[in-house]
Design a protein around this motif. Structure first.
Motif, PDB file in Angstrom:
ATOM      1  N   ALA A  33       0.829  -1.195   0.000  1.00 12.73           N
ATOM      2  CA  ALA A  33       0.000   0.000   0.000  1.00 12.73           C
ATOM      3  C   ALA A  33       0.868   1.252   0.000  1.00 12.73           C
ATOM      4  O   ALA A  33       1.861   1.334   0.721  1.00 12.73           O
ATOM      5  CB  ALA A  33      -0.917  -0.002   1.224  1.00 12.73           C
ATOM      6  N   GLY A  34       0.520   2.200  -0.846  1.00 10.07           N
ATOM      7  CA  GLY A  34       1.263   3.451  -0.923  1.00 10.07           C
ATOM      8  C   GLY A  34       2.510   3.395  -1.776  1.00 10.07           C
ATOM      9  O   GLY A  34       3.137   4.430  -2.026  1.00 10.07           O
ATOM     10  N   ALA A  35       2.885   2.203  -2.247  1.00 11.45           N
ATOM     11  CA  ALA A  35       4.123   2.059  -3.015  1.00 11.45           C
ATOM     12  C   ALA A  35       3.863   1.570  -4.435  1.00 11.45           C
ATOM     13  O   ALA A  35       4.169   2.246  -5.415  1.00 11.45           O
ATOM     14  CB  ALA A  35       5.075   1.102  -2.296  1.00 11.45           C
ATOM     15  N   GLY A  36       3.289   0.373  -4.585  1.00 14.12           N
ATOM     16  CA  GLY A  36       3.057  -0.184  -5.908  1.00 14.12           C
ATOM     17  C   GLY A  36       2.930  -1.688  -5.863  1.00 14.12           C
ATOM     18  O   GLY A  36       2.719  -2.278  -4.797  1.00 14.12           O
ATOM     19  N   ALA A  37       3.073  -2.309  -7.028  1.00 13.58           N
ATOM     20  CA  ALA A  37       2.924  -3.757  -7.138  1.00 13.58           C
ATOM     21  C   ALA A  37       3.786  -4.274  -8.270  1.00 13.58           C
ATOM     22  O   ALA A  37       4.150  -3.530  -9.190  1.00 13.58           O
ATOM     23  CB  ALA A  37       1.454  -4.121  -7.382  1.00 13.58           C
ATOM     24  N   LEU A  38       4.090  -5.573  -8.193  1.00 11.13           N
ATOM     25  CA  LEU A  38       4.876  -6.185  -9.262  1.00 11.13           C
ATOM     26  C   LEU A  38       4.581  -7.674  -9.376  1.00 11.13           C
ATOM     27  O   LEU A  38       4.069  -8.298  -8.442  1.00 11.13           O
ATOM     28  CB  LEU A  38       6.373  -5.953  -9.049  1.00 11.13           C
ATOM     29  N   ALA A  39       4.927  -8.217 -10.533  1.00  7.57           N
ATOM     30  CA  ALA A  39       4.853  -9.657 -10.782  1.00  7.57           C
ATOM     31  C   ALA A  39       6.188 -10.103 -11.342  1.00  7.57           C
ATOM     32  O   ALA A  39       6.719  -9.485 -12.273  1.00  7.57           O
ATOM     33  CB  ALA A  39       3.740  -9.973 -11.784  1.00  7.57           C
ATOM     34  N   THR A  40       6.745 -11.160 -10.773  1.00 12.37           N
ATOM     35  CA  THR A  40       7.972 -11.760 -11.295  1.00 12.37           C
ATOM     36  C   THR A  40       7.656 -13.163 -11.768  1.00 12.37           C
ATOM     37  O   THR A  40       7.053 -13.961 -11.037  1.00 12.37           O
ATOM     38  CB  THR A  40       9.103 -11.767 -10.238  1.00 12.37           C
ATOM     39  N   GLN A  41       8.037 -13.491 -13.012  1.00 14.47           N
ATOM     40  CA  GLN A  41       7.641 -14.780 -13.579  1.00 14.47           C
ATOM     41  C   GLN A  41       8.648 -15.255 -14.618  1.00 14.47           C
ATOM     42  O   GLN A  41       9.735 -14.731 -14.697  1.00 14.47           O
ATOM     43  CB  GLN A  41       6.240 -14.680 -14.170  1.00 14.47           C
ATOM     44  N   ALA A  42       8.265 -16.256 -15.428  1.00 16.08           N
ATOM     45  CA  ALA A  42       9.174 -17.054 -16.254  1.00 16.08           C
ATOM     46  C   ALA A  42      10.085 -17.790 -15.258  1.00 16.08           C
ATOM     47  O   ALA A  42       9.574 -18.436 -14.349  1.00 16.08           O
ATOM     48  CB  ALA A  42       9.922 -16.215 -17.268  1.00 16.08           C
ATOM     49  N   TRP A  43      11.406 -17.664 -15.358  1.00  9.70           N
ATOM     50  CA  TRP A  43      12.256 -18.151 -14.263  1.00  9.70           C
ATOM     51  C   TRP A  43      12.257 -17.057 -13.209  1.00  9.70           C
ATOM     52  O   TRP A  43      13.132 -16.198 -13.174  1.00  9.70           O
ATOM     53  CB  TRP A  43      13.668 -18.464 -14.766  1.00  9.70           C
ATOM     54  N   ALA A  44      11.210 -17.066 -12.380  1.00 11.49           N
ATOM     55  CA  ALA A  44      10.965 -15.955 -11.461  1.00 11.49           C
ATOM     56  C   ALA A  44      12.153 -15.706 -10.534  1.00 11.49           C
ATOM     57  O   ALA A  44      12.731 -16.641  -9.986  1.00 11.49           O
ATOM     58  CB  ALA A  44       9.722 -16.242 -10.630  1.00 11.49           C
ATOM     59  N   ASN A  45      12.470 -14.451 -10.367  1.00  9.34           N
ATOM     60  CA  ASN A  45      13.481 -14.037  -9.400  1.00  9.34           C
ATOM     61  C   ASN A  45      12.725 -13.479  -8.197  1.00  9.34           C
ATOM     62  O   ASN A  45      12.295 -12.321  -8.199  1.00  9.34           O
ATOM     63  CB  ASN A  45      14.402 -12.982 -10.012  1.00  9.34           C
ATOM     64  N   VAL A  46      12.528 -14.291  -7.173  1.00  9.26           N
ATOM     65  CA  VAL A  46      11.700 -13.857  -6.040  1.00  9.26           C
ATOM     66  C   VAL A  46      12.316 -12.684  -5.284  1.00  9.26           C
ATOM     67  O   VAL A  46      11.607 -11.962  -4.575  1.00  9.26           O
ATOM     68  CB  VAL A  46      11.405 -15.031  -5.078  1.00  9.26           C
ATOM     69  N   ALA A  47      13.616 -12.457  -5.460  1.00 11.19           N
ATOM     70  CA  ALA A  47      14.242 -11.293  -4.823  1.00 11.19           C
ATOM     71  C   ALA A  47      13.703  -9.993  -5.408  1.00 11.19           C
ATOM     72  O   ALA A  47      13.756  -8.948  -4.754  1.00 11.19           O
ATOM     73  CB  ALA A  47      15.759 -11.347  -4.995  1.00 11.19           C
ATOM     74  N   PHE A  48      13.181 -10.056  -6.635  1.00 10.66           N
ATOM     75  CA  PHE A  48      12.584  -8.859  -7.234  1.00 10.66           C
ATOM     76  C   PHE A  48      11.456  -8.305  -6.366  1.00 10.66           C
ATOM     77  O   PHE A  48      11.187  -7.112  -6.384  1.00 10.66           O
ATOM     78  CB  PHE A  48      12.018  -9.185  -8.620  1.00 10.66           C
ATOM     79  N   ARG A  49      10.787  -9.182  -5.623  1.00  5.48           N
ATOM     80  CA  ARG A  49       9.623  -8.722  -4.858  1.00  5.48           C
ATOM     81  C   ARG A  49      10.042  -7.711  -3.787  1.00  5.48           C
ATOM     82  O   ARG A  49       9.466  -6.621  -3.699  1.00  5.48           O
ATOM     83  CB  ARG A  49       8.891  -9.914  -4.247  1.00  5.48           C
ATOM     84  N   THR A  50      11.009  -8.073  -2.965  1.00  2.00           N
ATOM     85  CA  THR A  50      11.451  -7.141  -1.917  1.00  2.00           C
ATOM     86  C   THR A  50      12.250  -5.976  -2.505  1.00  2.00           C
ATOM     87  O   THR A  50      12.091  -4.830  -2.090  1.00  2.00           O
ATOM     88  CB  THR A  50      12.303  -7.873  -0.867  1.00  2.00           C
ATOM     89  N   GLN A  51      13.093  -6.270  -3.491  1.00  2.00           N
ATOM     90  CA  GLN A  51      13.907  -5.218  -4.097  1.00  2.00           C
ATOM     91  C   GLN A  51      13.036  -4.208  -4.839  1.00  2.00           C
ATOM     92  O   GLN A  51      13.241  -2.991  -4.740  1.00  2.00           O
ATOM     93  CB  GLN A  51      14.924  -5.838  -5.049  1.00  2.00           C
TER      94      GLN A  51
END
Length: 267
Positions: A33-51
């Motif tokens: 909330a207040g920041a945004g959202a993202l989706a990481t997929q294919a060979w997902a890099n789950v670190a993208f979520r926090t970063q």
């Protein structure tokens, strides 16, 4: 191995995803909330979520967040990513080695992407459904877009899981958090249809009453409610609503038509 939409509507942010992959909702979406959202997929890099959320939290625009995440990732050619920030257009990235068909589209407040799809019609139909449903609450709009992609062919390997995740400040259960909706279908032959069913149940149980539709509990209606409660073995409306998980829809002295329909056995 997934198709998804990441979007913003007012102060709400969300992600909807479907895949021929177990529990895609446990890996793909992230939102704050207040920041945004993202989706990481294919060979997902789950670190993208926090970063990614850390970048968005500082006001970085979606396209710059994508550029930063991708630039620092040696596996970028096998990644797919969609991002929306607090304002402006969304951004999507598809690495050169993502399995065909792979690609995405983006616009003001949304990004849509997929890989191993039946073709580009999947993301095109998702975009059309998203743009055509501006009057819907964000979770419903996201799932409508997901359903359009699924109907257009979706994941070329088949179906297995789907999820929707939405955040908005103070919109969580009983106002105690920001997660407005977090629904997952982890392993199902028709996951998008099942996700839509769960979203309907979620709205029934946790949706907020429309003040304009509330009915005064008096006269014949009060008598009917009392009789139905007695027939069901309950002394008060509060007691019955607690059993049915409808306490969030109770309003002193009045009744939500959705609650009344449930009490009557109509919903």
């Amino acid at each position: 191995m997934t198709f998804s939409i990441v979007a913003r509507a007012g102060d709400a942010y969300g992600v909807a995803v479907a895949s021929k992959f177990l529990a895609a909702g446990a890996i793909v979406p992230a939102a704050e909330a207040g920041a945004g959202a993202l989706a990481t997929q294919a060979w997902a890099n789950v670190a993208f979520r926090t970063q990614g959320l850390a970048l968005l939290r500082t006001g970085v625009r979606a396209e710059d967040a994508v550029a930063g995440l991708v630039a620092s990732d040696p596996g970028r050619d096998q990644r797919q990513l969609g991002v929306v920030g607090a304002d402006g257009p969304g951004a999507t990235f598809t690495g050169e080695e993502c399995p065909a068909w792979a690609g995405g589209v983006s616009g003001d407040g949304y990004a849509i992407q997929g890989n191993i799809l039946t073709g580009p019609e999947v993301v095109r139909e998702m975009e059309a459904a998203w743009l055509a449903a501006a009057e819907l609450p964000l979770a419903e709009r996201l799932v409508a877009a997901l359903a359009a992609g699924d109907a257009a062919g979706g994941d070329s390997r088949g179906r297995q899981s789907a999820a929707v995740y939405v955040v908005e400040a103070g919109a969580g259960y009983a106002g105690s958090g920001d997660v407005a909706c977090d629904l997952r279908v982890d392993d199902h032959p028709d996951p998008v249809t099942e996700l839509r069913r769960l979203l309907d149940v979620h709205e029934l149980l946790f949706g907020r009453p429309d003040p304009e539709s509330l009915l005064e509990i008096r006269g014949e209606l009060a008598e009917e409610i009392e009789a139905r409660l007695k027939e069901l073995g309950h002394d008060t409306l509060d007691q019955w609503a607690g059993v049915e998980n409808l306490e969030g829809r109770l309003v002193e002295g009045r009744i939500d038509p959705i609650v009344l329909a449930r009490l009557r056995g109509e919903a």
